[in-house]
Design a protein around this motif. Structure first.
Motif, PDB file in Angstrom:
ATOM      1  N   ARG A   1       0.828  -1.212   0.000  1.00  0.00           N
ATOM      2  CA  ARG A   1       0.000   0.000   0.000  1.00  0.00           C
ATOM      3  C   ARG A   1       0.860   1.259   0.000  1.00  0.00           C
ATOM      4  O   ARG A   1       0.560   2.223  -0.695  1.00  0.00           O
ATOM      5  CB  ARG A   1      -0.928   0.004   1.219  1.00  0.00           C
ATOM      6  CG  ARG A   1      -2.117  -0.929   1.115  1.00  0.00           C
ATOM      7  CD  ARG A   1      -3.091  -0.664   2.249  1.00  0.00           C
ATOM      8  NE  ARG A   1      -4.305  -1.460   2.128  1.00  0.00           N
ATOM      9  CZ  ARG A   1      -5.369  -1.332   2.915  1.00  0.00           C
ATOM     10  NH1 ARG A   1      -5.345  -0.426   3.895  1.00  0.00           N
ATOM     11  NH2 ARG A   1      -6.446  -2.078   2.730  1.00  0.00           N
ATOM     12  N   ALA A   2       1.937   1.221   0.777  1.00  0.00           N
ATOM     13  CA  ALA A   2       2.823   2.390   0.838  1.00  0.00           C
ATOM     14  C   ALA A   2       3.483   2.648  -0.513  1.00  0.00           C
ATOM     15  O   ALA A   2       3.602   3.805  -0.950  1.00  0.00           O
ATOM     16  CB  ALA A   2       3.875   2.186   1.926  1.00  0.00           C
ATOM     17  N   LEU A   3       3.905   1.590  -1.205  1.00  0.00           N
ATOM     18  CA  LEU A   3       4.517   1.763  -2.520  1.00  0.00           C
ATOM     19  C   LEU A   3       3.522   2.314  -3.535  1.00  0.00           C
ATOM     20  O   LEU A   3       3.840   3.218  -4.319  1.00  0.00           O
ATOM     21  CB  LEU A   3       5.080   0.422  -3.006  1.00  0.00           C
ATOM     22  CG  LEU A   3       6.282  -0.146  -2.251  1.00  0.00           C
ATOM     23  CD1 LEU A   3       6.667  -1.505  -2.814  1.00  0.00           C
ATOM     24  CD2 LEU A   3       7.458   0.806  -2.312  1.00  0.00           C
ATOM     25  N   MET A   4       2.309   1.771  -3.516  1.00  0.00           N
ATOM     26  CA  MET A   4       1.320   2.236  -4.484  1.00  0.00           C
ATOM     27  C   MET A   4       0.892   3.674  -4.184  1.00  0.00           C
ATOM     28  O   MET A   4       0.685   4.479  -5.100  1.00  0.00           O
ATOM     29  CB  MET A   4       0.107   1.301  -4.461  1.00  0.00           C
ATOM     30  CG  MET A   4      -0.934   1.645  -5.520  1.00  0.00           C
ATOM     31  SD  MET A   4      -2.212   0.383  -5.669  1.00  0.00           S
ATOM     32  CE  MET A   4      -1.256  -0.972  -6.330  1.00  0.00           C
ATOM     33  N   GLU A   5       0.771   4.017  -2.909  1.00  0.00           N
ATOM     34  CA  GLU A   5       0.404   5.390  -2.552  1.00  0.00           C
ATOM     35  C   GLU A   5       1.486   6.376  -2.987  1.00  0.00           C
ATOM     36  O   GLU A   5       1.190   7.506  -3.385  1.00  0.00           O
ATOM     37  CB  GLU A   5       0.156   5.485  -1.050  1.00  0.00           C
ATOM     38  CG  GLU A   5      -0.363   6.850  -0.615  1.00  0.00           C
ATOM     39  CD  GLU A   5      -0.770   6.867   0.843  1.00  0.00           C
ATOM     40  OE1 GLU A   5      -1.120   7.945   1.344  1.00  0.00           O
ATOM     41  OE2 GLU A   5      -0.732   5.783   1.472  1.00  0.00           O
ATOM     42  N   MET A   6       2.729   5.951  -2.943  1.00  0.00           N
ATOM     43  CA  MET A   6       3.816   6.813  -3.384  1.00  0.00           C
ATOM     44  C   MET A   6       3.735   7.057  -4.892  1.00  0.00           C
ATOM     45  O   MET A   6       3.982   8.172  -5.360  1.00  0.00           O
ATOM     46  CB  MET A   6       5.163   6.169  -3.022  1.00  0.00           C
ATOM     47  CG  MET A   6       6.370   7.020  -3.365  1.00  0.00           C
ATOM     48  SD  MET A   6       7.881   6.320  -2.684  1.00  0.00           S
ATOM     49  CE  MET A   6       7.804   4.652  -3.328  1.00  0.00           C
ATOM     50  N   ILE A   7       3.350   6.041  -5.644  1.00  0.00           N
ATOM     51  CA  ILE A   7       3.189   6.216  -7.094  1.00  0.00           C
ATOM     52  C   ILE A   7       1.974   7.101  -7.379  1.00  0.00           C
ATOM     53  O   ILE A   7       2.004   7.950  -8.287  1.00  0.00           O
ATOM     54  CB  ILE A   7       3.052   4.847  -7.780  1.00  0.00           C
ATOM     55  CG1 ILE A   7       4.317   4.019  -7.562  1.00  0.00           C
ATOM     56  CG2 ILE A   7       2.793   5.022  -9.271  1.00  0.00           C
ATOM     57  CD1 ILE A   7       4.232   2.618  -8.158  1.00  0.00           C
ATOM     58  N   ILE A   8       0.910   6.931  -6.622  1.00  0.00           N
ATOM     59  CA  ILE A   8      -0.286   7.751  -6.815  1.00  0.00           C
ATOM     60  C   ILE A   8       0.038   9.225  -6.582  1.00  0.00           C
ATOM     61  O   ILE A   8      -0.431  10.113  -7.305  1.00  0.00           O
ATOM     62  CB  ILE A   8      -1.420   7.275  -5.891  1.00  0.00           C
ATOM     63  CG1 ILE A   8      -1.912   5.888  -6.321  1.00  0.00           C
ATOM     64  CG2 ILE A   8      -2.575   8.269  -5.879  1.00  0.00           C
ATOM     65  CD1 ILE A   8      -2.950   5.279  -5.405  1.00  0.00           C
ATOM     66  N   ASP A   9       0.848   9.505  -5.571  1.00  0.00           N
ATOM     67  CA  ASP A   9       1.213  10.890  -5.290  1.00  0.00           C
ATOM     68  C   ASP A   9       2.068  11.495  -6.399  1.00  0.00           C
ATOM     69  O   ASP A   9       2.165  12.731  -6.508  1.00  0.00           O
ATOM     70  CB  ASP A   9       1.972  10.968  -3.960  1.00  0.00           C
ATOM     71  CG  ASP A   9       1.076  10.655  -2.775  1.00  0.00           C
ATOM     72  OD1 ASP A   9      -0.147  10.821  -2.912  1.00  0.00           O
ATOM     73  OD2 ASP A   9       1.600  10.239  -1.723  1.00  0.00           O
TER      74      ASP A   9
END
Length: 497
Positions: free
Chosen positions: A160-168
């Motif tokens: 989740r942290a990796l995907m949220e970083m890409i979303i940002d």
């Protein structure tokens, strides 16, 4: 050389403070005018405004309900400005006769209410649990939309942290402009995150809604959407993917002959692939943009009357001002300070200059409508050439004054909203020795390109020849300049199968 004193009389022009204010108010747009007025109202207690800008605003009632309140409707008649000292009432009364700058009898003065909050939309009906109007929900952003899908798809906190970083890292259009390698370099080494982990997160994110999100370029964005598009034959899907992945530049430039040769297909196959590609959205994140639409409020309104076209001022943009009667009475009785005398004079100047501003706008608009009657009857193709000097000579004003009046002032017509400068244009000679407006030529170019054959669009030379057949002497480069100003693509980009 002996020094002597000599007296000489001479004449010269000087810009008085009143004239400077008049010129400044004349060149302001409607929005800038009201901002300037709010500043003057806060600085000068001798000046008051009768119309409440928040009349139609949403008001919160005592029980939490929402009411479209009217600020002036509940008040009694306003105190006329004629109760002030002699001379002041006449100044404001003169303003009231022309444009309504001073409230007469029966006008409300302030935005207050009488305290009765119960007779609004907050009452409940028997068949409705709560009849209060509902507030519009705040729009969902692209980030919130993707995070909501992530919460029900990804379970591991690390993923989740990796995907949220890409979303940002996504931009407003939903593209990932920053390479994954740069994102990976920013991560602390002790986390032991591999580049493949980011690639896996990106692939999962690209499967989210809207289709095409998290693409790194336009080609990948279109390919992601084509792969998820239902009901497309396999052959057509493969050809469309091949076009967007390898030949997107040729497709954008409409090099159909090159595409048919490279793909070894006929017109029908290429047309089907083109229809699939055109169903894609090159900006998948744009629908979540929260930008508000800007709109223009007209200064004058033109309507069709029995005896011709009628021009009226838009009363919604005309502020209604007057001298404060209480302070004026104090000055009349000699109880005011000396500073208030200056503020009283400034208030009278402002009321007079405000009336003069709208009078000038109305006179210029009437002169424009008088000379462009054919436009209002037949549209832009009937526009005649018009320059600032013609209106200035008719009204007895300077060209600079006409330029200030026509800048950022708008007219609402049956054909739409136009800036006053739109009605001015240079002339193009005709074979008969007459003149044609450049605005009319632009309208003709729009008509010709709109009615052309998509398979064989008109070139600039052909358009120039067709205009020449109508008696308008115009060069090809002039047609190209007008076409670019109208944002019409060149002939190569207007061609279709």
């Amino acid at each position: 050389m002996k020094q002597t004193l000599q007296l000489r009389t001479s004449q010269h022009l000087a810009l008085t403070p009143q004239l400077q204010q008049s010129i400044r108010l004349l060149q302001l747009s409607t929005l800038e005018l009201h901002q300037e007025l709010e500043q003057l109202l806060g600085d000068n207690p001798m000046l008051e405004r009768l119309d409440d800008p928040l009349d139609h605003s949403v008001r919160l009632l005592a029980d939490g309900a929402i009411s479209q309140g009217s600020g002036n409707g509940a008040e009694g008649p306003a105190t006329p400005a004629q109760e002030g000292p002699p001379g002041e009432g006449g100044e404001t009364a003169a303003a009231a006769e022309g444009e309504g700058y001073e409230g007469g009898e029966g006008e409300g003065s302030n935005g207050g209410d009488d305290g009765d909050w119960s007779s609004s939309s907050g009452s409940k009906s028997a068949d409705d649990e709560d009849s209060r109007p509902q507030l519009e929900a705040s729009g969902c952003t692209l980030r919130e939309h993707l995070l909501e899908q992530m919460r029900v798809t990804v379970q591991e906190p690390r993923d989740r942290a990796l995907m949220e970083m890409i979303i940002d890292a996504l931009d407003d259009n939903g593209y990932l402009e920053e390479p994954l390698e740069e994102i990976h370099e920013r991560l602390p080494p002790e986390l032991e995150i591999e580049l493949d982990d980011l690639r896996c997160s990106l692939v999962l994110l690209q499967s989210f809604d809207p289709p095409g999100v998290a693409a790194r370029n336009a080609s990948e964005c279109l390919a992601l959407q084509i792969k998820r598009m239902p009901g497309v034959p396999l052959v057509t899907r493969r050809m469309a993917l091949l076009i967007v992945e390898k030949y997107l530049t040729w497709f954008a430039q409409r090099e159909f002959n090159k595409l048919k040769k490279a793909l070894d297909c006929d017109d029908e196959d290429l047309r089907e692939a083109q229809c699939v590609i055109r169903q894609c959205n090159p900006h998948p994140g744009a629908e979540f943009a929260s930008g508000e639409s800007d709109y223009v409020v007209p200064d004058v309104i033109v309507k069709k009357g029995r005896n011709g076209w009628l021009v009226t001022l838009n009363n919604d943009v005309v502020p209604r001002l007057r001298v404060n009667a209480l302070y004026a009475n104090l000055l009349k009785q000699g109880k005011g300070e000396s500073q208030m005398n200056g503020q009283l004079q400034e208030a009278k100047w402002l009321i007079k200059n405000m009336r003069q501003r709208f009078d000038t706008i109305l006179r210029v608009a009437e002169a424009i409508v008088e000379r462009q009657k054919n436009f209002f009857s037949h549209g832009a193709v009937a526009m005649r050439p018009l320059v600032l000097r013609e209106i200035a000579d008719t009204l007895g004003l300077h060209e600079s004054t006409i330029s200030r009046v026509t800048t950022q002032k708008y007219m609402l017509t049956p054909h739409g909203m136009f800036e006053l400068k739109y009605f001015f244009g240079s002339h193009v000679a005709t074979e008969a020795g007459g003149e044609a407006s450049s605005t009319a030529i632009r309208a003709l170019i729009v008509q010709l390109t709109g009615a052309e054959d998509p398979k064989n669009p008109l070139s600039d030379s052909k358009i120039a020849d067709m205009l020449g057949e109508q008696g308008m002497v115009i060069a090809r480069r002039t047609v190209a300049k007008y076409r670019e100003a109208l944002k019409i693509p060149p002939v190569s980009l207007r061609k279709s199968l």
